[in-house]
Motif scaffolding. Structure first.
Motif: not given
Length: 167
Positions: A100-101, A115-125
């Motif tokens: 989770l980035i 301040n949290l601007l956004g996030q995304f989950y990088f999967d498939g490692i």
């Protein structure tokens, strides 16, 4: 705030005892800056402003957190636009399938204070011991203040991107 004696002494202390220049009226400096900005925004440029160069800069440091709670700065505060900076992150556990980035702005060491601007989950490692998979995370800010965050896993080449705007 620059007229407050405590602020003046803190500034002097910060600059190793060098006496601050008190000949500039802070109100006039703000008014002059506002007038220049208004001229730029309205397009009413004059010969007096020909040699003036205005650059947009990041008002806060931009960074990320991958689960530790610690702010890892990728783009430092006051960096001029356009810019592109990279940072490598890795897994914290064996056979970790994704990361989770979270993207933050701020100057505090801990992300909870920024301040949290956004996030995304990088999967498939692919399965591997912790610390082996490496993701190259790239922060890119264009001239329109749009932040693009991309991540690319170095071994597989898999990538994803996330965009943050001012809206």
């Amino acid at each position: 705030s620059t007229r407050i004696p405590k602020v003046q002494s803190m500034i002097q202390e910060f600059f190793d005892g060098k006496e601050p220049n008190k000949t500039i009226n802070p109100d006039e400096a703000v008014a002059y800056g506002a007038a220049v900005q208004a001229a730029v925004l309205t397009g009413k440029w004059s010969y007096q402003l020909e040699d003036l160069l205005l650059r947009n800069v990041t008002p806060w440091s931009l960074g990320l957190d991958t689960g530790s709670g610690i702010m890892t700065k990728v783009i430092e505060r006051n960096t001029p636009f356009s810019t592109k900076q990279q940072h490598t992150v890795t897994t914290n556990a064996d056979n970790q399938p994704g990361i989770l980035i979270q993207i933050f702005e701020g100057e505090c060491a801990m992300t909870k204070d920024n301040n949290l601007l956004g996030q995304f989950y990088f999967d498939g490692i692919p399965p591997a011991p912790r610390g082996v998979p490496q993701l190259e995370v790239c922060f890119s800010i264009d001239a329109n203040s749009i932040l693009n965050v991309s991540a690319k896993e170095k071994c597989t080449g898999k990538s994803c991107q996330f965009t943050i705007t001012n809206e």
